[in-house]
Scaffold this motif. Structure first.
Motif, PDB file in Angstrom:
ATOM      1  N   ASN A 241      43.155  36.624  52.281  1.00  0.00           N
ATOM      2  CA  ASN A 241      43.047  37.018  50.884  1.00  0.00           C
ATOM      3  C   ASN A 241      44.385  37.647  50.505  1.00  0.00           C
ATOM      4  OD1 ASN A 241      42.620  38.757  48.532  1.00  0.00           O
ATOM      5  ND2 ASN A 241      40.461  38.253  48.760  1.00  0.00           N
ATOM      6  N   GLN A 242      45.133  36.966  49.663  1.00  0.00           N
ATOM      7  CA  GLN A 242      46.504  37.388  49.393  1.00  0.00           C
ATOM      8  C   GLN A 242      46.569  38.713  48.641  1.00  0.00           C
ATOM      9  OE1 GLN A 242      47.998  33.770  47.541  1.00  0.00           O
ATOM     10  NE2 GLN A 242      48.832  33.067  49.494  1.00  0.00           N
ATOM     11  N   ALA A 243      45.599  38.986  47.773  1.00  0.00           N
ATOM     12  CA  ALA A 243      45.580  40.275  47.080  1.00  0.00           C
ATOM     13  C   ALA A 243      45.337  41.414  48.071  1.00  0.00           C
ATOM     14  CB  ALA A 243      44.506  40.279  45.997  1.00  0.00           C
ATOM     15  N   ASP A 244      44.425  41.212  49.002  1.00  0.00           N
ATOM     16  CA  ASP A 244      44.146  42.202  50.039  1.00  0.00           C
ATOM     17  C   ASP A 244      45.397  42.448  50.874  1.00  0.00           C
ATOM     18  OD1 ASP A 244      43.015  43.863  51.918  1.00  0.00           O
ATOM     19  OD2 ASP A 244      41.772  42.323  52.838  1.00  0.00           O
ATOM     20  N   TYR A 245      46.064  41.361  51.259  1.00  0.00           N
ATOM     21  CA  TYR A 245      47.272  41.497  52.091  1.00  0.00           C
ATOM     22  C   TYR A 245      48.364  42.269  51.356  1.00  0.00           C
ATOM     23  CZ  TYR A 245      51.255  40.288  55.026  1.00  0.00           C
ATOM     24  OH  TYR A 245      52.367  40.354  55.845  1.00  0.00           O
ATOM     25  N   LEU A 246      48.584  41.935  50.085  1.00  0.00           N
ATOM     26  CA  LEU A 246      49.614  42.625  49.317  1.00  0.00           C
ATOM     27  C   LEU A 246      49.264  44.094  49.104  1.00  0.00           C
ATOM     28  CD1 LEU A 246      50.450  39.884  46.669  1.00  0.00           C
ATOM     29  CD2 LEU A 246      52.004  40.763  48.422  1.00  0.00           C
ATOM     30  N   ALA A 247      47.993  44.377  48.823  1.00  0.00           N
ATOM     31  CA  ALA A 247      47.576  45.757  48.613  1.00  0.00           C
ATOM     32  C   ALA A 247      47.805  46.593  49.865  1.00  0.00           C
ATOM     33  CB  ALA A 247      46.103  45.807  48.212  1.00  0.00           C
TER      34      ALA A 247
ATOM     35  N   TYR B 266      43.810  50.672  45.661  1.00  0.00           N
ATOM     36  CA  TYR B 266      42.739  49.980  44.957  1.00  0.00           C
ATOM     37  C   TYR B 266      43.186  48.555  44.634  1.00  0.00           C
ATOM     38  CZ  TYR B 266      41.641  54.887  44.279  1.00  0.00           C
ATOM     39  OH  TYR B 266      41.398  56.229  44.500  1.00  0.00           O
ATOM     40  N   TRP B 267      42.271  47.626  44.853  1.00  0.00           N
ATOM     41  CA  TRP B 267      42.570  46.242  44.506  1.00  0.00           C
ATOM     42  C   TRP B 267      41.272  45.498  44.226  1.00  0.00           C
ATOM     43  CZ3 TRP B 267      40.900  41.900  47.204  1.00  0.00           C
ATOM     44  CH2 TRP B 267      40.331  42.145  48.466  1.00  0.00           C
ATOM     45  N   SER B 268      41.390  44.459  43.454  1.00  0.00           N
ATOM     46  CA  SER B 268      40.236  43.619  43.144  1.00  0.00           C
ATOM     47  C   SER B 268      40.715  42.194  42.947  1.00  0.00           C
ATOM     48  CB  SER B 268      39.527  44.110  41.885  1.00  0.00           C
ATOM     49  OG  SER B 268      38.380  43.325  41.599  1.00  0.00           O
ATOM     50  N   HIS B 269      39.879  41.223  43.315  1.00  0.00           N
ATOM     51  CA  HIS B 269      40.232  39.812  43.177  1.00  0.00           C
ATOM     52  C   HIS B 269      39.103  39.079  42.461  1.00  0.00           C
ATOM     53  CE1 HIS B 269      41.071  35.615  44.203  1.00  0.00           C
ATOM     54  NE2 HIS B 269      42.303  36.004  44.375  1.00  0.00           N
ATOM     55  N   GLN B 270      39.480  38.212  41.532  1.00  0.00           N
ATOM     56  CA  GLN B 270      38.519  37.392  40.800  1.00  0.00           C
ATOM     57  C   GLN B 270      38.780  35.923  41.134  1.00  0.00           C
ATOM     58  OE1 GLN B 270      39.288  36.716  36.667  1.00  0.00           O
ATOM     59  NE2 GLN B 270      37.129  36.497  36.135  1.00  0.00           N
ATOM     60  N   PRO B 271      38.054  35.350  42.098  1.00  0.00           N
ATOM     61  CA  PRO B 271      38.251  33.929  42.408  1.00  0.00           C
ATOM     62  C   PRO B 271      37.735  33.062  41.272  1.00  0.00           C
ATOM     63  CG  PRO B 271      36.406  34.813  43.667  1.00  0.00           C
ATOM     64  CD  PRO B 271      37.008  35.967  42.935  1.00  0.00           C
ATOM     65  N   ASN B 272      38.568  32.136  40.822  1.00  0.00           N
ATOM     66  CA  ASN B 272      38.192  31.286  39.696  1.00  0.00           C
ATOM     67  C   ASN B 272      38.073  29.819  40.046  1.00  0.00           C
ATOM     68  OD1 ASN B 272      38.102  33.332  37.682  1.00  0.00           O
ATOM     69  ND2 ASN B 272      40.337  33.395  37.709  1.00  0.00           N
ATOM     70  N   ARG B 273      38.807  29.390  41.029  1.00  0.00           N
ATOM     71  CA  ARG B 273      38.823  27.954  41.343  1.00  0.00           C
ATOM     72  C   ARG B 273      38.964  27.777  42.839  1.00  0.00           C
ATOM     73  NH1 ARG B 273      42.827  24.769  37.725  1.00  0.00           N
ATOM     74  NH2 ARG B 273      41.221  25.378  36.238  1.00  0.00           N
ATOM     75  N   ARG B 274      38.140  26.901  43.413  1.00  0.00           N
ATOM     76  CA  ARG B 274      38.217  26.617  44.846  1.00  0.00           C
ATOM     77  C   ARG B 274      38.076  25.118  45.069  1.00  0.00           C
ATOM     78  NH1 ARG B 274      37.887  29.219  49.618  1.00  0.00           N
ATOM     79  NH2 ARG B 274      37.522  31.243  48.623  1.00  0.00           N
ATOM     80  N   VAL B 275      38.941  24.578  45.916  1.00  0.00           N
ATOM     81  CA  VAL B 275      38.868  23.181  46.318  1.00  0.00           C
ATOM     82  C   VAL B 275      38.435  23.157  47.775  1.00  0.00           C
ATOM     83  CG1 VAL B 275      40.091  20.987  46.539  1.00  0.00           C
ATOM     84  CG2 VAL B 275      40.701  22.586  44.704  1.00  0.00           C
ATOM     85  N   SER B 276      37.108  23.086  48.000  1.00  0.00           N
ATOM     86  CA  SER B 276      36.534  23.144  49.335  1.00  0.00           C
ATOM     87  C   SER B 276      37.120  24.357  50.058  1.00  0.00           C
ATOM     88  CB  SER B 276      36.814  21.832  50.088  1.00  0.00           C
ATOM     89  OG  SER B 276      36.188  21.818  51.334  1.00  0.00           O
TER      90      SER B 276
ATOM     91  N   GLY C 142      42.905  32.543  41.843  1.00  0.00           N
ATOM     92  CA  GLY C 142      42.241  33.495  40.972  1.00  0.00           C
ATOM     93  C   GLY C 142      43.184  34.582  40.501  1.00  0.00           C
ATOM     94  N   ASN C 143      42.626  35.503  39.713  1.00  0.00           N
ATOM     95  CA  ASN C 143      43.364  36.665  39.240  1.00  0.00           C
ATOM     96  C   ASN C 143      43.101  37.840  40.181  1.00  0.00           C
ATOM     97  OD1 ASN C 143      44.114  35.260  36.806  1.00  0.00           O
ATOM     98  ND2 ASN C 143      42.043  35.656  36.043  1.00  0.00           N
ATOM     99  N   ALA C 144      44.043  38.778  40.199  1.00  0.00           N
ATOM    100  CA  ALA C 144      43.861  39.960  41.040  1.00  0.00           C
ATOM    101  C   ALA C 144      44.561  41.149  40.395  1.00  0.00           C
ATOM    102  CB  ALA C 144      44.412  39.720  42.442  1.00  0.00           C
ATOM    103  N   LEU C 145      44.101  42.328  40.769  1.00  0.00           N
ATOM    104  CA  LEU C 145      44.707  43.571  40.301  1.00  0.00           C
ATOM    105  C   LEU C 145      44.955  44.479  41.491  1.00  0.00           C
ATOM    106  CD1 LEU C 145      45.516  45.522  37.985  1.00  0.00           C
ATOM    107  CD2 LEU C 145      43.133  46.308  37.970  1.00  0.00           C
TER     108      LEU C 145
END
Length: 249
Positions: free
Chosen positions: A73-79, A86-96, A102-105
């Protein structure tokens, strides 16, 4: 309750899932990067160096954990790497299991509330991540989004955002809009919310020879002291950095 800082340093970055693109030819010659993780960890480490000096960072095209990110999870890694508590990730699209986006904060301030919404459009897979900080008169909102390529879908999405964000006097909306800040479809946003277009047109795409203004940080209820584009570790978009202070009534 944490008081709002006198100055806020914000960054919005389309990180292209950690890929490197330095010429149009790379979309073909480096097409393997869309399905394999090679080289992305180095890019993420460079991104961590970039973002660590900011208070809040909005990410677009952040992979939540698939083959192309080495199931990281790239947002987790960067955080973790850049020391954001604090961090949060919103997955929006997945190809299998091959790719996800997705977006992240990432935030050094504790959000009071975090919400995510799917955006309308001809093709599903776009969203907005909305955070609230502070209470009462100290409250302000930050939204991170990534809009569609097609103008018709953007019209639907921006109308949705205009209604969603209409009641917030102190507000930031950042992301990859895939259009100029003065595009016709942006008008409902400025009519119905406190948001104002940026004072400067910053070209952000393609990063190696910027011609188009696609990435923006829109604000309402804030004074803008700095607004600039910065390289985002090989991404095909430049990031947008901004320094804000709350506008006093």
């Amino acid at each position: 309750m944490t008081a709002m800082p006198d100055r806020l340093r914000l960054l919005s970055a389309n990180i292209q899932a950690g890929s490197s693109t330095r010429a149009y030819a790379d979309y073909v010659t480096r097409s393997w990067a869309h399905v394999l993780p090679n080289g992305k960890r180095l890019n993420l480490d460079s991104l961590a160096e970039l973002v660590r000096d900011f208070d809040l960072v909005g990410l677009q095209e952040s992979d939540p954990g698939s083959l192309r990110s080495g199931f990281t999870n790239q947002a987790d890694y960067l955080a973790e790497t850049a020391r954001f508590p604090y961090w949060s990730h919103q997955p929006n699209r997945r190809v299998s299991r091959i790719a996800g986006s997705g977006n992240a904060l990432l935030s050094k301030l504790e959000p009071v509330e975090l919400l995510d919404y799917a955006l309308p459009g001809r093709i599903a897979g776009r969203g907005v991540l909305l955070a609230r900080f502070g209470e009462g008169e100290q409250a302000w909102h930050l939204a991170v989004t990534h809009l569609s390529l097609g103008a018709r879908s953007r019209q639907l999405q921006l109308s949705f955002l205009a209604e969603l964000l209409s009641d917030y006097p102190r507000l930031v909306l950042m992301g990859d809009f895939n259009c100029d800040a003065d595009a016709p479809e942006m008008r409902p946003l400025y009519r119905q919310t406190s948001l104002e277009p940026p004072a400067e047109r910053i070209r952000t795409f393609p990063s190696w020879a910027p011609r188009r203004c696609l990435d923006h940080v829109l604000t309402g209820g804030f004074e803008v002291h700095d607004y600039r584009a910065v390289p985002a570790a090989g991404s095909d978009h430049l990031a947008v950095a901004v320094e804000l202070s709350p506008r006093r009534n």
